[in-house]
Scaffold this motif. Structure first.
Motif, PDB file in Angstrom:
ATOM      1  N   GLN A  12      58.372  49.523  33.668  1.00 26.26           N
ATOM      2  CA  GLN A  12      58.810  50.123  34.918  1.00 26.26           C
ATOM      3  C   GLN A  12      57.749  49.751  35.943  1.00 26.26           C
ATOM      4  O   GLN A  12      56.669  50.329  35.962  1.00 26.26           O
ATOM      5  CB  GLN A  12      58.929  51.642  34.777  1.00 26.26           C
ATOM      6  N   TRP A  13      58.036  48.749  36.760  1.00 24.74           N
ATOM      7  CA  TRP A  13      57.038  48.215  37.683  1.00 24.74           C
ATOM      8  C   TRP A  13      56.982  49.025  38.955  1.00 24.74           C
ATOM      9  O   TRP A  13      57.996  49.491  39.463  1.00 24.74           O
ATOM     10  CB  TRP A  13      57.359  46.755  38.010  1.00 24.74           C
ATOM     11  N   GLY A  14      55.777  49.201  39.461  1.00 21.91           N
ATOM     12  CA  GLY A  14      55.582  49.921  40.711  1.00 21.91           C
ATOM     13  C   GLY A  14      54.418  49.335  41.490  1.00 21.91           C
ATOM     14  O   GLY A  14      53.662  48.510  40.979  1.00 21.91           O
ATOM     15  N   THR A  15      54.295  49.757  42.713  1.00 20.33           N
ATOM     16  CA  THR A  15      53.209  49.291  43.571  1.00 20.33           C
ATOM     17  C   THR A  15      51.933  50.071  43.261  1.00 20.33           C
ATOM     18  O   THR A  15      51.954  51.076  42.543  1.00 20.33           O
ATOM     19  CB  THR A  15      53.561  49.496  45.054  1.00 20.33           C
ATOM     20  N   ASP A  31      42.966  49.967  42.193  1.00 17.20           N
ATOM     21  CA  ASP A  31      42.314  48.654  42.338  1.00 17.20           C
ATOM     22  C   ASP A  31      41.126  48.528  41.392  1.00 17.20           C
ATOM     23  O   ASP A  31      40.928  47.485  40.765  1.00 17.20           O
ATOM     24  CB  ASP A  31      41.817  48.447  43.775  1.00 17.20           C
ATOM     25  N   ARG A  32      40.335  49.582  41.284  1.00 17.53           N
ATOM     26  CA  ARG A  32      39.164  49.555  40.392  1.00 17.53           C
ATOM     27  C   ARG A  32      39.589  49.407  38.930  1.00 17.53           C
ATOM     28  O   ARG A  32      38.949  48.688  38.170  1.00 17.53           O
ATOM     29  CB  ARG A  32      38.329  50.821  40.580  1.00 17.53           C
ATOM     30  N   TRP A  33      40.650  50.111  38.538  1.00 15.45           N
ATOM     31  CA  TRP A  33      41.157  49.994  37.173  1.00 15.45           C
ATOM     32  C   TRP A  33      41.625  48.567  36.889  1.00 15.45           C
ATOM     33  O   TRP A  33      41.387  48.035  35.823  1.00 15.45           O
ATOM     34  CB  TRP A  33      42.308  50.959  36.928  1.00 15.45           C
ATOM     35  N   ILE A  34      42.280  47.964  37.883  1.00 11.59           N
ATOM     36  CA  ILE A  34      42.759  46.578  37.726  1.00 11.59           C
ATOM     37  C   ILE A  34      41.564  45.640  37.601  1.00 11.59           C
ATOM     38  O   ILE A  34      41.513  44.798  36.695  1.00 11.59           O
ATOM     39  CB  ILE A  34      43.666  46.182  38.910  1.00 11.59           C
ATOM     40  N   GLN A  35      40.583  45.779  38.481  1.00 14.14           N
ATOM     41  CA  GLN A  35      39.403  44.908  38.461  1.00 14.14           C
ATOM     42  C   GLN A  35      38.594  45.070  37.175  1.00 14.14           C
ATOM     43  O   GLN A  35      38.009  44.111  36.676  1.00 14.14           O
ATOM     44  CB  GLN A  35      38.513  45.194  39.675  1.00 14.14           C
ATOM     45  N   ALA A  36      38.565  46.274  36.619  1.00 14.39           N
ATOM     46  CA  ALA A  36      37.819  46.536  35.390  1.00 14.39           C
ATOM     47  C   ALA A  36      38.586  46.101  34.141  1.00 14.39           C
ATOM     48  O   ALA A  36      38.042  46.133  33.046  1.00 14.39           O
ATOM     49  CB  ALA A  36      37.483  48.021  35.292  1.00 14.39           C
ATOM     50  N   GLY A  37      39.845  45.710  34.316  1.00 15.69           N
ATOM     51  CA  GLY A  37      40.657  45.291  33.175  1.00 15.69           C
ATOM     52  C   GLY A  37      41.290  46.456  32.429  1.00 15.69           C
ATOM     53  O   GLY A  37      41.859  46.272  31.359  1.00 15.69           O
ATOM     54  N   ILE A  38      41.201  47.639  32.981  1.00 18.31           N
ATOM     55  CA  ILE A  38      41.789  48.820  32.350  1.00 18.31           C
ATOM     56  C   ILE A  38      43.297  48.840  32.545  1.00 18.31           C
ATOM     57  O   ILE A  38      44.042  49.229  31.650  1.00 18.31           O
ATOM     58  CB  ILE A  38      41.156  50.102  32.940  1.00 18.31           C
ATOM     59  N   PRO A  40      46.522  46.475  33.502  1.00 22.98           N
ATOM     60  CA  PRO A  40      47.066  45.145  33.769  1.00 22.98           C
ATOM     61  C   PRO A  40      47.915  45.164  35.038  1.00 22.98           C
ATOM     62  O   PRO A  40      48.553  46.171  35.352  1.00 22.98           O
ATOM     63  CB  PRO A  40      47.946  44.854  32.549  1.00 22.98           C
ATOM     64  N   ALA A  41      47.918  44.060  35.761  1.00 20.66           N
ATOM     65  CA  ALA A  41      48.689  43.966  37.003  1.00 20.66           C
ATOM     66  C   ALA A  41      49.224  42.552  37.162  1.00 20.66           C
ATOM     67  O   ALA A  41      48.712  41.610  36.571  1.00 20.66           O
ATOM     68  CB  ALA A  41      47.810  44.333  38.191  1.00 20.66           C
ATOM     69  N   ALA A  42      50.257  42.436  37.983  1.00 24.63           N
ATOM     70  CA  ALA A  42      50.837  41.131  38.303  1.00 24.63           C
ATOM     71  C   ALA A  42      51.066  41.082  39.806  1.00 24.63           C
ATOM     72  O   ALA A  42      51.498  42.064  40.409  1.00 24.63           O
ATOM     73  CB  ALA A  42      52.161  40.945  37.569  1.00 24.63           C
ATOM     74  N   LYS A  43      50.752  39.946  40.389  1.00 22.73           N
ATOM     75  CA  LYS A  43      50.974  39.775  41.815  1.00 22.73           C
ATOM     76  C   LYS A  43      52.341  39.116  42.002  1.00 22.73           C
ATOM     77  O   LYS A  43      52.596  38.034  41.477  1.00 22.73           O
ATOM     78  CB  LYS A  43      49.870  38.924  42.438  1.00 22.73           C
ATOM     79  N   VAL A  44      53.213  39.780  42.734  1.00 26.87           N
ATOM     80  CA  VAL A  44      54.549  39.273  43.020  1.00 26.87           C
ATOM     81  C   VAL A  44      54.606  39.041  44.525  1.00 26.87           C
ATOM     82  O   VAL A  44      54.678  39.997  45.297  1.00 26.87           O
ATOM     83  CB  VAL A  44      55.638  40.280  42.574  1.00 26.87           C
ATOM     84  N   GLY A  45      54.522  37.779  44.908  1.00 29.08           N
ATOM     85  CA  GLY A  45      54.408  37.474  46.335  1.00 29.08           C
ATOM     86  C   GLY A  45      53.066  37.977  46.821  1.00 29.08           C
ATOM     87  O   GLY A  45      52.028  37.617  46.294  1.00 29.08           O
ATOM     88  N   LYS A  46      53.094  38.857  47.810  1.00 28.47           N
ATOM     89  CA  LYS A  46      51.857  39.435  48.339  1.00 28.47           C
ATOM     90  C   LYS A  46      51.588  40.842  47.814  1.00 28.47           C
ATOM     91  O   LYS A  46      50.609  41.463  48.174  1.00 28.47           O
ATOM     92  CB  LYS A  46      51.938  39.488  49.869  1.00 28.47           C
ATOM     93  N   VAL A  47      52.480  41.325  46.945  1.00 28.38           N
ATOM     94  CA  VAL A  47      52.379  42.696  46.467  1.00 28.38           C
ATOM     95  C   VAL A  47      51.891  42.721  45.014  1.00 28.38           C
ATOM     96  O   VAL A  47      52.381  41.978  44.179  1.00 28.38           O
ATOM     97  CB  VAL A  47      53.752  43.406  46.561  1.00 28.38           C
ATOM     98  N   VAL A  48      50.924  43.586  44.731  1.00 30.54           N
ATOM     99  CA  VAL A  48      50.436  43.774  43.371  1.00 30.54           C
ATOM    100  C   VAL A  48      51.320  44.818  42.708  1.00 30.54           C
ATOM    101  O   VAL A  48      51.562  45.895  43.260  1.00 30.54           O
ATOM    102  CB  VAL A  48      48.961  44.247  43.368  1.00 30.54           C
TER     103      VAL A  48
END
Length: 64
Positions: A12-15, A31-38, A40-48
């Motif tokens: 269930q993808w969200g912003t 953002d910190r969780w994403i940067q720390a690898g905690i 996972p995220a995907a960039k779709v166009g300009k939106v994470v």
């Protein structure tokens, strides 16, 4: 009867903002969780985008 959404592993993808609202924190924390690898995220166009089930997993303490 249980909801099939809750019992399946379909992402269930969200912003970042939606994830922050779900986690009751700021988008910067996401953002910190994403940067720390905690988280996972995907960039779709300009939106994470993040999988909101992963946010729930982190909040339950199963971050591994």
């Amino acid at each position: 009867m249980e909801s099939t959404l809750e019992t399946t592993k379909t992402p269930q993808w969200g912003t970042r903002k939606e994830a922050a609202t779900r986690a009751k924190c700021s988008p910067r924390t996401i953002d910190r969780w994403i940067q720390a690898g905690i988280l996972p995220a995907a960039k779709v166009g300009k939106v994470v985008r993040v999988n909101l089930h992963d946010v729930d997993r982190i909040l339950r303490g199963n971050a591994a």
